[in-house]
Design an enzyme around this catalytic site. Structure first.
Site, PDB file in Angstrom:
ATOM      1  N   ASP B   6       0.878  -1.173   0.000  1.00 56.19           N
ATOM      2  CA  ASP B   6       0.000   0.000   0.000  1.00 56.19           C
ATOM      3  C   ASP B   6       0.912   1.218   0.000  1.00 56.19           C
ATOM      4  OD1 ASP B   6      -1.637   2.142   0.530  1.00 56.19           O
ATOM      5  OD2 ASP B   6      -2.285   1.454   2.506  1.00 56.19           O
ATOM      6  N   LYS B  70       2.639  11.353  -3.348  1.00 56.21           N
ATOM      7  CA  LYS B  70       1.620  10.625  -4.103  1.00 56.21           C
ATOM      8  C   LYS B  70       0.651  11.582  -4.811  1.00 56.21           C
ATOM      9  CE  LYS B  70      -1.836   7.046  -3.206  1.00 56.21           C
ATOM     10  NZ  LYS B  70      -2.348   6.192  -2.118  1.00 56.21           N
ATOM     11  N   GLU B 145      -7.339   0.806  -4.307  1.00 58.82           N
ATOM     12  CA  GLU B 145      -7.336   0.744  -2.848  1.00 58.82           C
ATOM     13  C   GLU B 145      -8.677   0.309  -2.242  1.00 58.82           C
ATOM     14  OE1 GLU B 145      -5.747   4.587  -1.969  1.00 58.82           O
ATOM     15  OE2 GLU B 145      -3.757   3.989  -2.653  1.00 58.82           O
ATOM     16  N   ASP B 168     -13.264   5.398   1.372  1.00 58.06           N
ATOM     17  CA  ASP B 168     -11.829   5.407   1.678  1.00 58.06           C
ATOM     18  C   ASP B 168     -11.309   6.839   1.633  1.00 58.06           C
ATOM     19  OD1 ASP B 168      -9.092   5.110   1.793  1.00 58.06           O
ATOM     20  OD2 ASP B 168      -8.933   3.732   0.089  1.00 58.06           O
TER      21      ASP B 168
END
Lengths: 181, 577
Positions: B6, B70, B145, B168
């Protein structure tokens, strides 16, 4: 690329109506051998997924069946008067919802947004009412199609009406999701 | 052995399947969470440091630690003190995870499943894959994800049939996915999200608020501590109602402190969290499901620890969310499970995912022509036939786009495709182009020569170029020169627009509410409105801004009353009340 026969691909009988449960069962079972993660080919799975897409929508399924059974039939034609009436209600409802959405997005204060709330509620109710009517009509087409007489004419009329209904259904869903509160 | 990774905005994790069970691996200090932070020492010969060590350096040696890289994945440009591409920095984080995993397992790890936000586009996915390869990993799968989190949730429920939403909200990105679980088949029905929405945005709002109350920090270390204090306050206020923010040596020798309440934090975070609502509604609409048809709403991502986020999720879906999954670890566990599926050690599970964004081409009129609609099950493909518009045209350039907007220019441009034609009269050349999206959500374009029947992979040329540094500095300098004038003008313009909207709204709302407004409230609102009119007349920016803010606050309750009334009337019309 060879023309896809979605019914054959899915191992289901060629018919205007398809049982959703049977479709899901077949799709899952076939996915377990055709998906690349299960050792299948990406192209084979893509065909299977496309077949499911064609079969799970009433409009696409009827049209696909028409192409298989009566290739070259055109969908153009007049809509029934009752569908025209529905269309006359759907258009303005969508426009009103879009208008409210724009005004709401432009508003910078909670108070200005609150003043739009009654209009939003009316728009929502109207869209939900129309959405239910569209769903009923689609269901009626599906029910009628179980007793199909095999002629191209009936199939064409259903496919044409279902295409409009599903387009409105998508637009109504979209408008409702944007309307929010 | 394939590992699951992850790669998060704030922190990253790695896991493997051992004896049929997914486990997450810890570093030498026993931590499974590696902060996604990279510190670049001033001495270029010294190697960068990743993780907790990099965070420690942020306070000691500010300005040399890169975090949240990211958020920049797949974008042109270079970041950090060593001017690296975002994917190069991500590769350093992945390299550190690989080392953590190898130390724990005592064997080399060379294959990986890496997760990305479901709403990542092709460029962002491809950049993540390249980051993995740069770190010495064969990237076996780019996995979404929320889908990973659903695997973690459903691993012990393989016999069941249910529909779930995975909400999420991470450090930098938000995803919402609706899935159907059918006896071991995990099928994503729809997904929506925002790749620039997360806990980081809440931190920013808290920092701005603290600065407004405490003044500017004196130096870079004080600024770094301000950020840490803001994040600590946000975390603390998930469990307590008030939190004391203490900042020693905030201005030279002067220390400052203040109290922050959960209500204040929620007022700051509200606009950020509210942005998730529209995504949720769209995901439901795309899945063709009313919220009532869901069996569970699963929360993952660190930001879902906030009570406000849980309330918003509960409100949107009309049910209490399921918080059984570990907010930081569920995605990594899911990535590990997918690694196990690909290895063949978890055979009974099959994952069917979708492409989050519509893929299309730009038309001559500048519109977006959708070829593969969003939420199409992947792998998938679609063909398009191109022909020459003029005699003997040698080639044409086609823009390939991803996004949901009608105008091509409003969507993300993946690049341009050059299609070559055989010479001939207008309309005689025919080139079939096939667009394929694989299990990773990555696009491949093939051109078929209709005469020979052979396929050729077409390169999508990325047209986004790095803006060179000199030009960037020029742009910054130019904007600084006018910043002060611009600021004052902008404050006035914004405040005036808001005043012009609010003043008529106040009259209308007071008339509509009638006796529902208490005399005192009415008087307060009218006073605030009068002051706003006076400030508008005087043309004073600061005064007008203060007056408008006061008016906005004074009418908050009135707004809520009006919304409640509209809702009630609607329920009555529908016979529910």
């Amino acid at each position: 690329m060879t023309r896809l026969d979605a019914f054959a691909e899915m191992g289901l009988p060629r018919a205007p109506s398809v049982d959703a449960e049977a479709l899901a069962r077949q799709f899952d079972a076939l996915s377990r051998t055709r998906h690349p993660d299960a050792g299948g080919e990406a192209a084979a799975f893509a065909r299977l997924a496309e077949a499911r897409r064609l079969l799970s929508s009433t409009a696409l399924r009827l049209r696909h069946l028409l192409e298989l059974e009566h290739p070259g039939t055109r969908l153009e034609g007049a809509l029934s008067p009752s569908l025209m009436d529905l269309f006359a209600a759907v258009g303005p409802a969508l426009q009103a919802a879009g208008d409210l959405e724009r005004r709401r997005a432009a508003a910078t204060s909670a108070l200005a947004r609150a003043l739009l709330a009654p209009g939003q509620m009316h728009a929502r109710e109207e869209l939900e009412r129309l959405g239910a009517e569209v769903a009923d009509r689609l269901e009626a087409i599906d029910a009628a199609s179980r007793l199909w007489d095999g002629t191209a004419g009936t199939l064409t009329a259903w496919a044409r009406e279902a295409a409009f209904l599903e387009k409105w259904q998508a637009q109504i869903r979209d408008a409702l999701s944007r309307l929010g509160l | 052995m394939i590992c699951g990774i992850d790669l998060g905005t704030t922190h990253s994790l790695i896991g493997v399947v051992e004896a049929g069970f997914p486990i997450l691996l810890a570093d030498e200090s026993g931590s499974r969470l590696t902060p996604s932070a990279v510190y670049f020492p001033a001495d270029a010969a010294e190697p960068p440091r990743v993780g907790a060590a990099a965070l420690r350096q942020r306070v000691l040696d500010p300005g040399r630690t890169v975090t949240s890289v990211k958020r920049l994945m797949g974008q042109p440009g270079r970041v950090g003190p060593r001017a690296m591409r975002p994917e190069e920095i991500a590769a350093l984080i992945l390299g550190r995870l690989k080392a953590v995993g190898e130390a724990a397992m005592g064997e080399p790890l060379t294959r990986a499943v890496i997760t990305v936000p479901a709403y990542f586009n092709d460029s962002q996915r491809a950049a993540t894959k390249r980051a993995g390869e740069r770190a010495g990993l064969v990237v076996e799968r780019i996995l979404n994800e929320p889908t990973a989190a659903a695997l973690a949730y459903g691993l012990d429920k393989l016999d069941e049939r249910s529909r779930v939403a995975v909400y999420d909200l991470g450090g930098g990105t938000f995803d919402i996915s609706i899935l159907e679980l059918r006896s071991g088949v995990f099928e994503v029905l729809s997904t929506a999200g925002d790749t620039r929405l997360g806990g980081d945005d809440i931190d920013e709002a808290v920092v701005a608020h603290l600065q407004a109350r405490l003044g500017e920090p004196a130096d870079a270390p004080a600024r770094a501590r301000l950020w840490e204090a803001a994040i600590a306050a946000k975390h603390a206020l998930s469990t307590v109602d008030t939190h004391r923010v203490q900042l020693p040596f905030y201005r030279g020798t002067e220390s400052v402190e203040l109290e922050l309440t959960r209500a204040e934090l929620e007022a700051l975070a509200g606009p950020v969290v509210d942005r998730t609502r529209a995504c949720c509604r769209r995901a439901l609409a795309d899945a063709g499901l009313p919220a009532a048809d869901l069996d569970e709403v699963i929360l993952v991502g660190g930001a879902t620890r906030m009570p406000l986020v849980r309330r918003v999720a509960a409100e949107v879906f009309g049910r209490e969310p399921n918080i059984s999954q570990h907010p930081d670890e569920a995605v990594a566990l899911g990535a590990t499970i997918q690694a196990g599926i690909l290895e063949g050690s978890l055979r009974q599970i099959l994952l069917l995912d979708v492409t989050p964004l519509s893929l299309g081409l730009e038309t001559f009129g500048g519109l977006m022509n959708v070829i593969i609609p969003r939420n199409t099950t992947i792998p998938c493909k679609a063909g398009e036939l191109f022909t020459n518009a003029v005699p003997n045209q040698e080639s044409m350039l086609v823009r390939v786009l991803q996004g949901e907007r009608e105008m091509a220019r409003d969507n993300w441009e993946l690049g341009q495709l050059a299609i070559d034609f055989q010479p001939g009269p207008k309309g005689s050349a025919r080139v079939g182009v096939q667009f394929e999206i694989d299990q990773n959500g990555l696009l491949r374009v093939l051109a078929r020569d209709t005469r020979t029947g052979t396929d050729r992979v077409l390169e999508i040329r990325n047209t986004a170029v790095d803006v060179d540094d000199a030009r960037v500095e020029e742009m910054i300098a130019a904007s600084l020169d006018h910043a002060f004038d611009d600021m004052r003008e902008r404050v006035f313009t914004e405040a005036r627009q808001k005043a012009e909207e609010l003043l008529p709204a106040v009259d209308q709302a007071l008339a509509a509410a009638g006796s529902a407004v208490a005399e005192m409230d009415r008087a307060a609102i009218e006073a605030a409105a009068a002051e706003t009119r006076a400030a508008l007349e005087a043309g004073e920016a600061a005064r007008l801004k203060a007056a408008v803010t006061a008016l906005d606050r004074a009418t908050e309750h009135l707004a809520a009353v009006l919304v409640d009334r509209a809702l009630e009337e609607s329920l009555q019309r529908r016979g529910i009340l």
